[in-house]
Enzyme design. Sequence first.
Site, PDB file in Angstrom:
ATOM      1  N   ASN A  17       0.850  -1.191   0.000  1.00 44.99           N
ATOM      2  CA  ASN A  17       0.000   0.000   0.000  1.00 44.99           C
ATOM      3  C   ASN A  17       0.888   1.244   0.000  1.00 44.99           C
ATOM      4  O   ASN A  17       1.598   1.497   0.976  1.00 44.99           O
ATOM      5  CB  ASN A  17      -0.894  -0.028   1.253  1.00 44.99           C
ATOM      6  CG  ASN A  17      -1.833   1.156   1.346  1.00 44.99           C
ATOM      7  OD1 ASN A  17      -1.460   2.289   1.074  1.00 44.99           O
ATOM      8  ND2 ASN A  17      -3.060   0.893   1.767  1.00 44.99           N
ATOM      9  N   PRO A  18       0.887   2.043  -1.079  1.00 47.42           N
ATOM     10  CA  PRO A  18       1.793   3.197  -1.151  1.00 47.42           C
ATOM     11  C   PRO A  18       1.525   4.248  -0.087  1.00 47.42           C
ATOM     12  O   PRO A  18       2.461   4.883   0.402  1.00 47.42           O
ATOM     13  CB  PRO A  18       1.562   3.754  -2.564  1.00 47.42           C
ATOM     14  CG  PRO A  18       0.243   3.214  -2.990  1.00 47.42           C
ATOM     15  CD  PRO A  18       0.095   1.891  -2.315  1.00 47.42           C
ATOM     16  N   GLY A  19       0.258   4.436   0.301  1.00 53.25           N
ATOM     17  CA  GLY A  19      -0.050   5.405   1.350  1.00 53.25           C
ATOM     18  C   GLY A  19       0.497   4.979   2.690  1.00 53.25           C
ATOM     19  O   GLY A  19       1.092   5.777   3.431  1.00 53.25           O
ATOM     20  N   ASP A  47      -1.898 -14.498   2.882  1.00 55.88           N
ATOM     21  CA  ASP A  47      -3.318 -14.446   3.218  1.00 55.88           C
ATOM     22  C   ASP A  47      -3.467 -13.984   4.665  1.00 55.88           C
ATOM     23  O   ASP A  47      -2.826 -14.530   5.572  1.00 55.88           O
ATOM     24  CB  ASP A  47      -3.959 -15.825   3.054  1.00 55.88           C
ATOM     25  CG  ASP A  47      -4.026 -16.255   1.597  1.00 55.88           C
ATOM     26  OD1 ASP A  47      -4.111 -15.369   0.723  1.00 55.88           O
ATOM     27  OD2 ASP A  47      -3.983 -17.473   1.352  1.00 55.88           O
ATOM     28  N   ASP A  76      -1.324  -3.648  10.699  1.00 57.05           N
ATOM     29  CA  ASP A  76      -2.681  -3.982  10.288  1.00 57.05           C
ATOM     30  C   ASP A  76      -3.583  -2.981  10.984  1.00 57.05           C
ATOM     31  O   ASP A  76      -3.516  -2.814  12.210  1.00 57.05           O
ATOM     32  CB  ASP A  76      -3.068  -5.412  10.651  1.00 57.05           C
ATOM     33  CG  ASP A  76      -4.290  -5.848   9.845  1.00 57.05           C
ATOM     34  OD1 ASP A  76      -4.195  -5.893   8.610  1.00 57.05           O
ATOM     35  OD2 ASP A  76      -5.344  -6.130  10.448  1.00 57.05           O
ATOM     36  N   SER A  77      -4.371  -2.300  10.208  1.00 59.29           N
ATOM     37  CA  SER A  77      -5.168  -1.219  10.774  1.00 59.29           C
ATOM     38  C   SER A  77      -6.513  -1.151  10.097  1.00 59.29           C
ATOM     39  O   SER A  77      -6.715  -1.713   9.015  1.00 59.29           O
ATOM     40  CB  SER A  77      -4.432   0.117  10.630  1.00 59.29           C
ATOM     41  OG  SER A  77      -4.097   0.359   9.273  1.00 59.29           O
ATOM     42  N   PHE A 162      -5.210   8.476   3.055  1.00 56.36           N
ATOM     43  CA  PHE A 162      -5.667   7.376   2.210  1.00 56.36           C
ATOM     44  C   PHE A 162      -6.748   6.606   2.958  1.00 56.36           C
ATOM     45  O   PHE A 162      -7.060   6.894   4.116  1.00 56.36           O
ATOM     46  CB  PHE A 162      -4.501   6.452   1.832  1.00 56.36           C
ATOM     47  CG  PHE A 162      -3.845   5.765   3.006  1.00 56.36           C
ATOM     48  CD1 PHE A 162      -4.184   4.468   3.352  1.00 56.36           C
ATOM     49  CD2 PHE A 162      -2.888   6.424   3.765  1.00 56.36           C
ATOM     50  CE1 PHE A 162      -3.583   3.841   4.436  1.00 56.36           C
ATOM     51  CE2 PHE A 162      -2.271   5.801   4.843  1.00 56.36           C
ATOM     52  CZ  PHE A 162      -2.630   4.506   5.182  1.00 56.36           C
ATOM     53  N   ASP A 165      -9.651   7.930   5.632  1.00 51.89           N
ATOM     54  CA  ASP A 165      -9.273   9.192   6.281  1.00 51.89           C
ATOM     55  C   ASP A 165     -10.289  10.321   6.078  1.00 51.89           C
ATOM     56  O   ASP A 165     -10.590  11.051   7.029  1.00 51.89           O
ATOM     57  CB  ASP A 165      -7.894   9.646   5.800  1.00 51.89           C
ATOM     58  CG  ASP A 165      -6.759   8.869   6.445  1.00 51.89           C
ATOM     59  OD1 ASP A 165      -7.035   8.025   7.319  1.00 51.89           O
ATOM     60  OD2 ASP A 165      -5.597   9.105   6.078  1.00 51.89           O
ATOM     61  N   HIS A 197      -3.705   6.778  14.952  1.00 51.59           N
ATOM     62  CA  HIS A 197      -3.575   5.463  15.560  1.00 51.59           C
ATOM     63  C   HIS A 197      -2.214   4.855  15.269  1.00 51.59           C
ATOM     64  O   HIS A 197      -1.577   4.272  16.145  1.00 51.59           O
ATOM     65  CB  HIS A 197      -4.686   4.548  15.059  1.00 51.59           C
ATOM     66  CG  HIS A 197      -4.867   4.554  13.575  1.00 51.59           C
ATOM     67  ND1 HIS A 197      -5.099   5.707  12.851  1.00 51.59           N
ATOM     68  CD2 HIS A 197      -4.826   3.551  12.642  1.00 51.59           C
ATOM     69  CE1 HIS A 197      -5.206   5.420  11.572  1.00 51.59           C
ATOM     70  NE2 HIS A 197      -5.028   4.131  11.409  1.00 51.59           N
TER      71      HIS A 197
END
Length: 215
Positions: A17-19, A47, A76-77, A162, A165, A197
């Site tokens: 994920n680039p963001g 996975d 992981d968010s 991203f 947001d 966070h």
Amino acid sequence: MSAHRKISDRLVIATHNPGKLAEMRDLLAPYGVDAVSAGELGLSEPDETGTTFRANARIKAAAAAKASGQPAFADDSGLAVDALDGEPGIYSARWAGPDKDFRAAMNEVQTRLMKVGAKAPERRRAHFVSALCVAWPDGHIEEFEATVGGIVVWPPRGDKGFGYDPLFLPDGYTRTFGEMPSEEKHGLPPHGLGLSHRARAFVKLAAACLEPRKG
């Protein structure tokens, strides 16, 4: 309890994920850590079969550490909405589908809130969660987690950041995460407030596993 292990000068960031990659590199910059992403190394994405943010962060970090032979850092968010029983939660990215269409995902949040009659701000409480994990090739694990509370607004506001947001207004602020520049959202003390966070979880990680760059 064993002492925390310090992170050396190189770390694989287990994300495509680039963001998220940009935020993590910003957070690591003051510590002189050379960060390369799993995507840049051509590593496949494992996975995410965990049932918690922490478990999924561990899966990603451990897989990247094993594949690269280097320490790996994963996050992981997601967004948990109270009126939706914590959804989308660990499925936040999956709600955006294979095309990562977060506008569609935000529309889905709003649609479901309307179905349960959640119109007033007090019915639109939510929080972002971030679980961070650093894994070493020998199996050592360090884990940290933090949250930030707020409300879901509609329509989405802002084109920064991203994911969800633009939908999230943190407590005590008049701008959504989507309206905040990166230094305001996740800048760390003493220059920033460590608001997001991910920044809050990173403060815990830094205190345990990182040393400020000298000079």
